[in-house]
Enzyme design. Structure first.
Site, PDB file in Angstrom:
ATOM      1  N   CYS A   2       8.850   6.120   4.154  1.00 44.46           N
ATOM      2  CA  CYS A   2       9.420   7.400   3.737  1.00 44.46           C
ATOM      3  C   CYS A   2      10.876   7.151   3.360  1.00 44.46           C
ATOM      4  O   CYS A   2      11.436   6.102   3.667  1.00 44.46           O
ATOM      5  CB  CYS A   2       9.399   8.398   4.878  1.00 44.46           C
ATOM      6  SG  CYS A   2       7.754   8.645   5.556  1.00 44.46           S
ATOM      7  N   ARG A  27       9.746   5.974  -2.497  1.00 47.74           N
ATOM      8  CA  ARG A  27       9.327   5.569  -1.144  1.00 47.74           C
ATOM      9  C   ARG A  27       8.258   6.496  -0.576  1.00 47.74           C
ATOM     10  O   ARG A  27       7.668   6.201   0.467  1.00 47.74           O
ATOM     11  CB  ARG A  27      10.523   5.559  -0.196  1.00 47.74           C
ATOM     12  CG  ARG A  27      11.560   4.501  -0.511  1.00 47.74           C
ATOM     13  CD  ARG A  27      12.662   4.545   0.514  1.00 47.74           C
ATOM     14  NE  ARG A  27      12.199   4.135   1.827  1.00 47.74           N
ATOM     15  CZ  ARG A  27      12.238   2.894   2.288  1.00 47.74           C
ATOM     16  NH1 ARG A  27      12.751   1.949   1.546  1.00 47.74           N
ATOM     17  NH2 ARG A  27      11.796   2.611   3.484  1.00 47.74           N
ATOM     18  N   TRP A  74       5.819   9.774   2.918  1.00 48.91           N
ATOM     19  CA  TRP A  74       4.597   9.041   2.563  1.00 48.91           C
ATOM     20  C   TRP A  74       3.743   9.094   3.823  1.00 48.91           C
ATOM     21  O   TRP A  74       4.022   8.423   4.806  1.00 48.91           O
ATOM     22  CB  TRP A  74       4.944   7.598   2.202  1.00 48.91           C
ATOM     23  CG  TRP A  74       3.749   6.774   1.838  1.00 48.91           C
ATOM     24  CD1 TRP A  74       3.097   5.866   2.624  1.00 48.91           C
ATOM     25  CD2 TRP A  74       3.069   6.754   0.583  1.00 48.91           C
ATOM     26  NE1 TRP A  74       2.070   5.301   1.936  1.00 48.91           N
ATOM     27  CE2 TRP A  74       2.019   5.818   0.692  1.00 48.91           C
ATOM     28  CE3 TRP A  74       3.248   7.438  -0.618  1.00 48.91           C
ATOM     29  CZ2 TRP A  74       1.155   5.543  -0.363  1.00 48.91           C
ATOM     30  CZ3 TRP A  74       2.370   7.163  -1.666  1.00 48.91           C
ATOM     31  CH2 TRP A  74       1.345   6.224  -1.539  1.00 48.91           C
ATOM     32  N   ASN A  98      11.257   7.439   9.469  1.00 48.12           N
ATOM     33  CA  ASN A  98      10.506   6.529   8.610  1.00 48.12           C
ATOM     34  C   ASN A  98       9.901   5.472   9.515  1.00 48.12           C
ATOM     35  O   ASN A  98      10.624   4.837  10.280  1.00 48.12           O
ATOM     36  CB  ASN A  98      11.449   5.877   7.587  1.00 48.12           C
ATOM     37  CG  ASN A  98      10.768   4.769   6.803  1.00 48.12           C
ATOM     38  OD1 ASN A  98       9.560   4.795   6.599  1.00 48.12           O
ATOM     39  ND2 ASN A  98      11.544   3.781   6.377  1.00 48.12           N
ATOM     40  N   GLY A  99       8.584   5.317   9.492  1.00 51.51           N
ATOM     41  CA  GLY A  99       7.938   4.313  10.346  1.00 51.51           C
ATOM     42  C   GLY A  99       6.742   4.907  11.057  1.00 51.51           C
ATOM     43  O   GLY A  99       6.225   5.950  10.670  1.00 51.51           O
ATOM     44  N   GLU A 480      -8.815 -13.117  -7.831  1.00 48.63           N
ATOM     45  CA  GLU A 480      -7.620 -12.278  -7.741  1.00 48.63           C
ATOM     46  C   GLU A 480      -6.409 -12.987  -8.351  1.00 48.63           C
ATOM     47  O   GLU A 480      -5.598 -12.378  -9.049  1.00 48.63           O
ATOM     48  CB  GLU A 480      -7.360 -11.925  -6.260  1.00 48.63           C
ATOM     49  CG  GLU A 480      -6.092 -11.143  -5.955  1.00 48.63           C
ATOM     50  CD  GLU A 480      -5.985  -9.797  -6.662  1.00 48.63           C
ATOM     51  OE1 GLU A 480      -6.958  -9.356  -7.282  1.00 48.63           O
ATOM     52  OE2 GLU A 480      -4.894  -9.204  -6.624  1.00 48.63           O
ATOM     53  N   LYS A 484      -4.330 -11.465 -11.456  1.00 48.20           N
ATOM     54  CA  LYS A 484      -2.889 -11.228 -11.360  1.00 48.20           C
ATOM     55  C   LYS A 484      -2.157 -11.880 -12.517  1.00 48.20           C
ATOM     56  O   LYS A 484      -1.287 -11.283 -13.144  1.00 48.20           O
ATOM     57  CB  LYS A 484      -2.419 -11.821 -10.025  1.00 48.20           C
ATOM     58  CG  LYS A 484      -1.507 -11.102  -9.145  1.00 48.20           C
ATOM     59  CD  LYS A 484      -1.826  -9.868  -8.447  1.00 48.20           C
ATOM     60  CE  LYS A 484      -2.556  -8.790  -9.153  1.00 48.20           C
ATOM     61  NZ  LYS A 484      -3.189  -7.835  -8.281  1.00 48.20           N
ATOM     62  N   GLU A 487      -2.919 -10.072 -15.851  1.00 49.63           N
ATOM     63  CA  GLU A 487      -2.312  -8.736 -15.914  1.00 49.63           C
ATOM     64  C   GLU A 487      -0.854  -8.769 -16.335  1.00 49.63           C
ATOM     65  O   GLU A 487      -0.419  -7.961 -17.130  1.00 49.63           O
ATOM     66  CB  GLU A 487      -2.325  -8.121 -14.507  1.00 49.63           C
ATOM     67  CG  GLU A 487      -3.452  -7.213 -14.206  1.00 49.63           C
ATOM     68  CD  GLU A 487      -3.232  -6.500 -12.888  1.00 49.63           C
ATOM     69  OE1 GLU A 487      -2.967  -7.180 -11.864  1.00 49.63           O
ATOM     70  OE2 GLU A 487      -3.311  -5.272 -12.866  1.00 49.63           O
ATOM     71  N   HIS A 503     -20.854 -26.636 -13.764  1.00 50.18           N
ATOM     72  CA  HIS A 503     -21.929 -26.016 -14.551  1.00 50.18           C
ATOM     73  C   HIS A 503     -21.408 -25.388 -15.844  1.00 50.18           C
ATOM     74  O   HIS A 503     -22.073 -24.549 -16.430  1.00 50.18           O
ATOM     75  CB  HIS A 503     -22.656 -24.971 -13.708  1.00 50.18           C
ATOM     76  CG  HIS A 503     -23.311 -25.554 -12.490  1.00 50.18           C
ATOM     77  ND1 HIS A 503     -24.425 -26.365 -12.562  1.00 50.18           N
ATOM     78  CD2 HIS A 503     -22.979 -25.502 -11.176  1.00 50.18           C
ATOM     79  CE1 HIS A 503     -24.770 -26.757 -11.342  1.00 50.18           C
ATOM     80  NE2 HIS A 503     -23.896 -26.248 -10.478  1.00 50.18           N
ATOM     81  N   LYS A 602      -1.202   2.515 -13.374  1.00 51.44           N
ATOM     82  CA  LYS A 602      -1.301   2.292 -11.931  1.00 51.44           C
ATOM     83  C   LYS A 602      -2.545   2.954 -11.354  1.00 51.44           C
ATOM     84  O   LYS A 602      -3.179   2.435 -10.458  1.00 51.44           O
ATOM     85  CB  LYS A 602      -0.033   2.837 -11.249  1.00 51.44           C
ATOM     86  CG  LYS A 602       0.064   2.520  -9.769  1.00 51.44           C
ATOM     87  CD  LYS A 602       0.241   1.033  -9.512  1.00 51.44           C
ATOM     88  CE  LYS A 602       0.074   0.651  -8.068  1.00 51.44           C
ATOM     89  NZ  LYS A 602      -0.167  -0.787  -7.887  1.00 51.44           N
TER      90      LYS A 602
END
Ligand code: AGP
Length: 607
Positions: A2, A27, A74, A98-99, A480, A484, A487, A503, A602
């Site tokens: 946050c 945040r 958040w 925050n936390g 992945e 990445k 992208e 193969h 996103k």
């Protein structure tokens, strides 16, 4: 994650708080609020939704005054709502946080037994009750009350506390979550990051772990939790506002790569039950007698996390697993029903393909367990069970910290299932829990060694293609790594199961092709080393990701990036980090728009 800000001085606080919060919205943006003190009492104005909603509310209900605190949220505990928005006020005490308070359930019970009435679902409100209670129990001032309350709280936090009865004082404390004090002339500030106060002052003091700070108009006092005063010279910030928003990192993606140890630690908070060698899924109890199969559905990076999930759930719980692209699942008239647990994995919680796949699964009678990073997003709301990763908002389009925290969520789910099917012994569960707890430090070790990876990236940055190879649960990591790189650098890359190379893709190998091989310690080590030798025999350039202490691998590779050892099941959470960093540095070398790569969004809300 946050955003928090506090102001004390002679100017009107509200515009300063709102100005700061507008810089902190990245945040968290599911709700916002302020508490501003004026003539003996503070006024709290807060609302669900973006900051613009709060601004609108404040035009109708102004909050004048020269001392105040503000927050942009958040959600972690409690859905986004007006009631769960910060500041939380109990009697004269207003608190922003925050936390995550790890022992919030026990404290809530204790406080309820003592007569406390709660008006939100948050862990934060507990702290407001603790401080108010400490004052009624005789604490001589706000600072002492905060200090006594901190002794009862476990977890990660940055708090800012204000009392109607002690105008002229803000008290803040820090443990693991960021906190900075801004120094003005006859006015001072406190915030979660410098971005929030940069337009007001560039003279700051960074608060360190286990420190409190008492902020008054004419000065600030730093102290430890015992009240012992500490001194620290202020620093002058030379970053631009944009740099500051990224925490000094060049891109959000790099910042988010570095945030992963913290994000993983936050995702584990309150979920590890060492007393019973078990995990807690925030009160979710799955009846394994009704689960004949687990089906993961997801897209993109979340699909790769799901593929790792196949190894984790089958390995630890011995329940058969299928993994499907959400975009394919719905259109093949899937055979799915009441015996299936469908696990929908989505960072944003809004991906339309995944949502439609859930609808299909529910229509056919399956129960759905969602793993999401966004509280109360559409996917967790649609599911029967919602489990949240606590990565905080991910701004870079390329997913990094969301991925590693998804792997944590999936590992916790696999342990939960394994303990209940009986296939995961107490002893093995204990070992895995210990390894999970040790992960953040091991991750830190990797993300802090960027220089070597940057040098490798520069060497191969002009390549026109890359191959990524891995076996077992390293195969999804190879996929992945390739995703990445594609992208953000626009270099063509393929991920392959290492054993499949011979193969077909072996035809691609020549001296121009860098091949990244995931070869950590484990049962397929030798087989993977053979594949790696096959690459080298054809002049391919090998970059190996191997376990620290592996003295053999150097003889077979052009470059070796080492990672710390961990349990076999958890290795993907470490091996992916060098791949994220390699992609980042290659893209940086090429000068692409890393945080907003071309053609991508996103959150993908079209089918
Ligand atoms: C990852 O880097 C991507 N940007 C993308 O593949 C993403 O993971 C995918 O679109 C799924 O999104 P979700 O996790 O929000 O559902």
């Amino acid at each position: 994650m946050c955003g928090i800000i506090g102001y004390i001085g002679s100017r009107q606080a509200t515009p300063i708080l709102i100005g700061g919060l507008s810089k902190l919205e990245y945040r968290g943006y599911d709700s916002a609020g302020v508490s501003v003190w004026n003539e003996g009492a503070s006024r709290v104005v807060r609302c669900r939704g973006k900051l613009s909603g709060l601004v609108e509310k404040l035009t109708k209900e102004p909050a004048p005054g020269t001392m105040g605190i503000g927050h942009t949220r958040w959600a972690t505990h409690g859905r986004p709502s007006d009631e769960n928005s910060h500041p939380h006020k109990v009697g004269p005490i207003s608190v922003i946080h925050n936390g995550i308070i790890e022992n919030h359930l026990a404290l809530r019970q204790e406080l309820s037994a003592a007569g406390a009435k709660f008006s939100s679902e948050t862990d934060t409100e507990i702290f407001a009750h603790l401080v108010a209670h400490a004052l009624t129990a005789g604490a001589p001032d706000l600072t002492t009350a905060v200090r006594r309350s901190l002794l009862k709280v476990r977890g990660s936090y940055a708090f800012v506390v204000m009392s109607d009865k002690e105008p002229g004082t803000l008290v803040a404390a820090k443990n693991s979550s960021p906190l900075v004090v801004g120094l003005g002339d006859g006015e001072n500030y406190v915030a979660s990051d410098v971005t929030a106060i940069l337009s007001e002052t560039r003279r700051v003091i960074f608060v360190e772990e286990g420190e409190m700070v008492v902020v008054k108009r004419d000065g600030v006092t730093l102290m430890d939790f015992e009240g012992k005063v500490r001194t620290r010279e202020p620093k002058t910030i030379t970053w631009s506002a944009v740099q500051a928003e990224k925490g000094g990192f060049k891109h959000y993606m790099l910042k988010e790569i570095h945030e992963q140890p913290r994000a993983v630690a936050d995702t584990l908070v309150g979920r590890i039950d060492l007393e019973h060698d078990d995990v807690s899924l925030d009160g979710i109890e799955l009846d394994v007698s009704k689960i004949k199969r687990v089906i993961f559905i997801a897209c993109g990076t979340s699909y790769h996390a799901s593929m790792v999930g196949e190894f984790l759930v089958e390995g630890l719980a011995r329940i058969p697993v299928d993994v499907d692209f959400a975009s394919e699942f719905r259109y093949r008239d899937p055979i799915v029903g009441p015996g299936d647990l469908v696990v929908a994995v989505s960072q944003s919680g809004e991906t339309l393909d995944t949502m439609e796949a859930i609808r299909e699964a529910k229509k056919k009678g399956a129960q759905v367990f969602a793993i999401s990073n966004v509280v109360e997003a559409s996917i967790p709301r649609l599911a029967d069970h919602a489990f949240y990763t606590h990565a905080g908002p991910e701004i870079g389009v390329a997913s990094t910290k969301a991925f590693t925290t998804q792997l944590i969520g999936i590992a916790l789910l696999a342990i939960h299932l394994g303990r209940r099917t009986g296939s995961l012994s107490k002893e093995r569960a204990r070992e895995l829990l210990a390894e999970l707890i040790a992960l953040p430090n091991k991750m830190r070790d990797i993300v802090e060694s960027g220089a070597q990876i940057q040098a490798i990236a520069r060497r191969y940055g002009n390549a026109t293609g890359f191959l990524f190879l891995g076996r077992g649960s390293q195969f999804p990591i190879a996929l992945e790594g390739a995703l990445k790189l594609k992208e953000i650098s626009y270099i063509h890359a393929e991920g392959y199961a290492a054993g499949e190379m011979k193969h077909g893709p072996i035809a691609l190998i020549d001296e121009h092709l860098p091949v990244v091989v995931l070869v950590p310690r484990g049962p397929s080590y030798e087989k993977t080393v053979s594949n790696l030798a096959e690459v080298r025999a054809r002049q391919g350039k090998v970059i190996a990701i191997a376990t620290r202490g592996d003295n053999e691998i150097g003889g077979h590779s052009d470059d070796v990036i080492v990672i710390p050892d961990t349990a076999l099941e958890l290795q993907p959470i470490l091996t992916v980090l060098p791949l994220q960093m390699l992609s980042y540095y290659v893209a940086d070398f090429k000068g692409t728009d890393i945080d907003q790569p071309r053609n991508l969004a996103k959150s993908v809300t079209v089918e």
